[in-house]
Structures are given as structure tokens and as C-alpha cells.
Design a protein around this motif. Structure first.
Motif, PDB file in Angstrom:
ATOM      1  N   SER A  67       0.806  -1.224   0.000  1.00  0.00           N
ATOM      2  CA  SER A  67       0.000   0.000   0.000  1.00  0.00           C
ATOM      3  C   SER A  67       0.840   1.275   0.000  1.00  0.00           C
ATOM      4  O   SER A  67       0.320   2.363  -0.266  1.00  0.00           O
ATOM      5  N   VAL A  68       2.137   1.150   0.295  1.00  0.00           N
ATOM      6  CA  VAL A  68       2.995   2.335   0.369  1.00  0.00           C
ATOM      7  C   VAL A  68       3.524   2.670  -1.023  1.00  0.00           C
ATOM      8  O   VAL A  68       4.104   1.815  -1.689  1.00  0.00           O
ATOM      9  N   PRO A  69       3.341   3.899  -1.502  1.00  0.00           N
ATOM     10  CA  PRO A  69       3.899   4.299  -2.803  1.00  0.00           C
ATOM     11  C   PRO A  69       5.399   4.042  -2.845  1.00  0.00           C
ATOM     12  O   PRO A  69       6.103   4.250  -1.850  1.00  0.00           O
ATOM     13  N   PHE A  70       5.901   3.626  -4.008  1.00  0.00           N
ATOM     14  CA  PHE A  70       7.282   3.172  -4.088  1.00  0.00           C
ATOM     15  C   PHE A  70       8.292   4.243  -3.686  1.00  0.00           C
ATOM     16  O   PHE A  70       9.258   3.952  -2.974  1.00  0.00           O
ATOM     17  N   VAL A  71       8.095   5.472  -4.138  1.00  0.00           N
ATOM     18  CA  VAL A  71       9.066   6.526  -3.819  1.00  0.00           C
ATOM     19  C   VAL A  71       9.153   6.735  -2.311  1.00  0.00           C
ATOM     20  O   VAL A  71      10.243   6.882  -1.745  1.00  0.00           O
ATOM     21  N   ILE A  72       7.996   6.727  -1.636  1.00  0.00           N
ATOM     22  CA  ILE A  72       7.983   6.882  -0.178  1.00  0.00           C
ATOM     23  C   ILE A  72       8.644   5.683   0.491  1.00  0.00           C
ATOM     24  O   ILE A  72       9.423   5.825   1.437  1.00  0.00           O
ATOM     25  N   LEU A  73       8.346   4.485  -0.017  1.00  0.00           N
ATOM     26  CA  LEU A  73       8.947   3.273   0.536  1.00  0.00           C
ATOM     27  C   LEU A  73      10.461   3.298   0.377  1.00  0.00           C
ATOM     28  O   LEU A  73      11.202   2.942   1.299  1.00  0.00           O
ATOM     29  N   MET A  74      10.917   3.734  -0.789  1.00  0.00           N
ATOM     30  CA  MET A  74      12.353   3.774  -1.056  1.00  0.00           C
ATOM     31  C   MET A  74      13.071   4.676  -0.066  1.00  0.00           C
ATOM     32  O   MET A  74      14.146   4.334   0.448  1.00  0.00           O
ATOM     33  N   ILE A  75      12.473   5.833   0.220  1.00  0.00           N
ATOM     34  CA  ILE A  75      13.072   6.757   1.186  1.00  0.00           C
ATOM     35  C   ILE A  75      13.001   6.175   2.596  1.00  0.00           C
ATOM     36  O   ILE A  75      13.945   6.295   3.382  1.00  0.00           O
ATOM     37  N   SER A  76      11.899   5.501   2.912  1.00  0.00           N
ATOM     38  CA  SER A  76      11.693   4.965   4.264  1.00  0.00           C
ATOM     39  C   SER A  76      12.694   3.868   4.617  1.00  0.00           C
ATOM     40  O   SER A  76      13.060   3.721   5.788  1.00  0.00           O
ATOM     41  N   VAL A  77      13.123   3.103   3.611  1.00  0.00           N
ATOM     42  CA  VAL A  77      14.022   1.971   3.891  1.00  0.00           C
ATOM     43  C   VAL A  77      15.486   2.341   3.647  1.00  0.00           C
ATOM     44  O   VAL A  77      16.336   1.454   3.558  1.00  0.00           O
ATOM     45  N   PHE A  78      15.795   3.631   3.556  1.00  0.00           N
ATOM     46  CA  PHE A  78      17.190   4.059   3.394  1.00  0.00           C
ATOM     47  C   PHE A  78      18.125   3.427   4.437  1.00  0.00           C
ATOM     48  O   PHE A  78      19.224   2.974   4.090  1.00  0.00           O
ATOM     49  N   PRO A  79      17.724   3.381   5.723  1.00  0.00           N
ATOM     50  CA  PRO A  79      18.624   2.766   6.716  1.00  0.00           C
ATOM     51  C   PRO A  79      18.907   1.288   6.412  1.00  0.00           C
ATOM     52  O   PRO A  79      20.045   0.829   6.556  1.00  0.00           O
ATOM     53  N   ILE A  80      17.879   0.555   5.993  1.00  0.00           N
ATOM     54  CA  ILE A  80      18.069  -0.854   5.649  1.00  0.00           C
ATOM     55  C   ILE A  80      18.960  -0.989   4.420  1.00  0.00           C
ATOM     56  O   ILE A  80      19.869  -1.833   4.364  1.00  0.00           O
ATOM     57  N   THR A  81      18.709  -0.139   3.435  1.00  0.00           N
ATOM     58  CA  THR A  81      19.517  -0.154   2.211  1.00  0.00           C
ATOM     59  C   THR A  81      20.975   0.133   2.528  1.00  0.00           C
ATOM     60  O   THR A  81      21.881  -0.520   1.992  1.00  0.00           O
ATOM     61  N   LYS A  82      21.207   1.102   3.417  1.00  0.00           N
ATOM     62  CA  LYS A  82      22.572   1.470   3.797  1.00  0.00           C
ATOM     63  C   LYS A  82      23.291   0.297   4.439  1.00  0.00           C
ATOM     64  O   LYS A  82      24.481   0.046   4.161  1.00  0.00           O
ATOM     65  N   VAL A  83      22.584  -0.441   5.287  1.00  0.00           N
ATOM     66  CA  VAL A  83      23.187  -1.596   5.956  1.00  0.00           C
ATOM     67  C   VAL A  83      23.495  -2.709   4.953  1.00  0.00           C
ATOM     68  O   VAL A  83      24.562  -3.339   5.010  1.00  0.00           O
ATOM     69  N   LEU A  84      22.582  -2.933   4.019  1.00  0.00           N
ATOM     70  CA  LEU A  84      22.726  -4.061   3.089  1.00  0.00           C
ATOM     71  C   LEU A  84      23.782  -3.813   2.018  1.00  0.00           C
ATOM     72  O   LEU A  84      24.585  -4.707   1.718  1.00  0.00           O
ATOM     73  N   VAL A  85      23.774  -2.628   1.404  1.00  0.00           N
ATOM     74  CA  VAL A  85      24.670  -2.385   0.259  1.00  0.00           C
ATOM     75  C   VAL A  85      25.594  -1.178   0.471  1.00  0.00           C
ATOM     76  O   VAL A  85      26.326  -0.803  -0.446  1.00  0.00           O
ATOM     77  N   HIS A  86      25.539  -0.578   1.673  1.00  0.00           N
ATOM     78  CA  HIS A  86      26.444   0.513   2.049  1.00  0.00           C
ATOM     79  C   HIS A  86      26.279   1.778   1.207  1.00  0.00           C
ATOM     80  O   HIS A  86      27.201   2.600   1.144  1.00  0.00           O
ATOM     81  N   THR A  87      25.155   1.925   0.554  1.00  0.00           N
ATOM     82  CA  THR A  87      24.855   3.150  -0.175  1.00  0.00           C
ATOM     83  C   THR A  87      23.346   3.229  -0.380  1.00  0.00           C
ATOM     84  O   THR A  87      22.653   2.209  -0.312  1.00  0.00           O
ATOM     85  N   THR A  88      22.852   4.441  -0.623  1.00  0.00           N
ATOM     86  CA  THR A  88      21.422   4.611  -0.867  1.00  0.00           C
ATOM     87  C   THR A  88      21.151   5.201  -2.243  1.00  0.00           C
ATOM     88  O   THR A  88      20.005   5.530  -2.555  1.00  0.00           O
ATOM     89  N   ILE A  89      22.204   5.363  -3.042  1.00  0.00           N
ATOM     90  CA  ILE A  89      22.032   5.925  -4.374  1.00  0.00           C
ATOM     91  C   ILE A  89      22.623   4.988  -5.411  1.00  0.00           C
ATOM     92  O   ILE A  89      23.307   4.016  -5.074  1.00  0.00           O
ATOM     93  N   GLY A  90      22.345   5.281  -6.665  1.00  0.00           N
ATOM     94  CA  GLY A  90      22.891   4.476  -7.740  1.00  0.00           C
ATOM     95  C   GLY A  90      22.162   3.150  -7.891  1.00  0.00           C
ATOM     96  O   GLY A  90      21.138   2.885  -7.241  1.00  0.00           O
ATOM     97  N   VAL A  91      22.724   2.287  -8.733  1.00  0.00           N
ATOM     98  CA  VAL A  91      22.103   0.992  -9.023  1.00  0.00           C
ATOM     99  C   VAL A  91      22.029   0.123  -7.778  1.00  0.00           C
ATOM    100  O   VAL A  91      20.986  -0.458  -7.469  1.00  0.00           O
ATOM    101  N   LYS A  92      23.128   0.034  -7.042  1.00  0.00           N
ATOM    102  CA  LYS A  92      23.149  -0.790  -5.825  1.00  0.00           C
ATOM    103  C   LYS A  92      22.133  -0.302  -4.809  1.00  0.00           C
ATOM    104  O   LYS A  92      21.450  -1.109  -4.162  1.00  0.00           O
ATOM    105  N   GLY A  93      22.019   1.011  -4.661  1.00  0.00           N
ATOM    106  CA  GLY A  93      21.097   1.566  -3.679  1.00  0.00           C
ATOM    107  C   GLY A  93      19.642   1.384  -4.036  1.00  0.00           C
ATOM    108  O   GLY A  93      18.767   1.480  -3.170  1.00  0.00           O
TER     109      GLY A  93
END
Length: 220
Positions: free
Chosen positions: A68-94
Motif C-alpha cells: 500500500s505504500v507508494p514506491f518513492v515513499i517506501l524507497m526513502i523509508s528503507v534508506f537505513p536498511i539499504t545502507k546496511v545491506l549495500v552501504h549506499t542509498t544511491i545508484g544501481v546498488k542503492g
């Protein structure tokens, strides 16, 4: 206005490659997680082999919330998880972790629906022959639901392609990022048109491939 022959095609090719990388890796992880989650949802639901209503309720709630969460909002919300998993929040990996988090619940629901289309008599027949739940999943449920599962994966792949384009809003890379930075911010209508055409072609290819596989594996 800039003319179409001024397009930097090397940037277009690089962005297209980045989009394909995002789509490929996110689809692999989405398939693995979404299929497993969908099977668990089906098996734990009321009247099924491993009925567990508390587990089903919790998983169903999580799936519904993430869907139910719009993707752009979800993407911003999971920045901390993304940072832990791939060590970045931008680019292809992020972009890959949020793509998977958004698409896996979507696929799980489609998988659950595909499995529910199987006639209960088929499962009961397998049980009467002494098949274990694991054997029923691999030898009965998945083969019987194969056309529906292929269709589910196709729909999810198209959704992932759309999500990958939206990830450009927050620096996700790929065609969406190119369209935003060059097409929108620099008023390059030609680049916008090229990126849209490429995305449309990708969607068509995915849909045609999926439809052909569904036809191939459907019972006559």
C-alpha cells in the motif's frame, strides 16, 4: 530546442544497462522471496496443508502494508536498511533493496492467488497417496500452477521496470535518473522521448516473453 542528433547515446546506453542490471538482480531476489512468501501464505491459510491462522494474519498484514505504500515513499523509508545491506542509498546498488522490498510482497500475493486456483481434489489425491507437504508443494502445487506463476512473474517484472524508473527521483540511476536529470531538469524533450520508448520496448518484450511461456506451459 536541442535536436535529436545531439543526444549523448553513450549516456543512453549506460542508463539502459543500469536499468537492466537493476531489473535483473531485483527480479532474482524478488522471485526467491516472493515465491517463498506466497507459498507460505497459501499453506498457512484457512483449510490448507499447514493451516496457521496467526502466522497467516501477520504475514498478510505485512504484505498489505508494503503493497500500500507508494514506491518513492517506501524507497526513502528503507534508506537505513539499504545502507546496511549495500552501504549506499544511491545508484544501481542503492535501488535494488527497495525494489525487492516493494515487489516481493506484490509477487507473493499473486503467487498465493495462483495456488488458490488449483482444485482441492488434486491436493487431496496427493495426500491420500501419502505425499508429504513438501512433496505436494514441489510435485503438485508448483507444476499445476505453473502458467499462473509465470504470469505472476511477468506482471512483477513489468512492475519492477516501472519502479526502477521511479527510483531516479532519489538518485537510483538508470533510465529514470537520466530522464529526470537531462530530460526534465534540462528541458530535453528528445531524451524524455527516447527513454520512454526504450521502457515501452522493454515492457513489450517482457510481456511477449511471459505470454509465450504461459502458452507453452498451459495444458491444452
Amino acid at each position: 530546442m536541442n535536436m535529436t542528433w545531439e543526444i549523448n547515446w553513450s549516456e543512453i546506453i549506460k542508463a539502459t544497462g543500469d536499468t537492466l542490471i537493476m531489473l535483473g538482480w531485483s527480479l532474482i531476489f524478488t522471485f526467491l522471496i516472493g515465491m517463498a512468501l506466497g507459498i507460505i501464505l497459501f499453506l498457512s491459510s484457512r483449510g490448507q496443508l499447514l493451516q496457521n491462522l496467526p502466522l497467516y494474519s501477520v504475514l498478510s498484514l505485512v504484505v498489505n502494508i508494503l503493497r500500500s505504500v507508494p514506491f518513492v515513499i517506501l524507497m526513502i523509508s528503507v534508506f537505513p536498511i539499504t545502507k546496511v545491506l549495500v552501504h549506499t542509498t544511491i545508484g544501481v546498488k542503492g535501488a535494488i533493496p527497495p525494489l525487492v522490498i516493494a515487489a516481493a510482497p506484490f509477487l507473493a500475493r499473486l503467487v498465493e492467488s495462483a495456488l488458490r486456483e488449483i482444485e482441492s481434489g488434486v491436493i487431496e489425491a496427493a495426500q491420500s497417496m501419502g505425499a508429504t507437504p513438501w512433496q505436494i508443494v514441489w510435485r503438485v502445487l508448483l507444476p499445476e500452477a505453473r502458467p499462473g506463476l509465470i504470469s505472476a512473474v511477468t506482471v512483477t517484472a513489468v512492475a519492477l521496470l516501472s519502479y526502477s524508473a521511479m527510483s531516479g527521483v532519489v538518485g537510483g540511476g538508470g533510465l529514470g535518473d537520466l530522464a529526470l536529470r537531462y530530460g526534465y531538469m534540462r528541458f530535453r524533450t528528445d531524451i524524455m522521448i527516447v527513454t520512454v520508448v526504450i521502457l515501452v520496448l522493454f515492457v513489450q518484450l517482457l510481456q511477449v516473453l511471459g505470454d509465450r511461456l504461459v502458452t507453452k506451459f498451459s495444458r491444452k
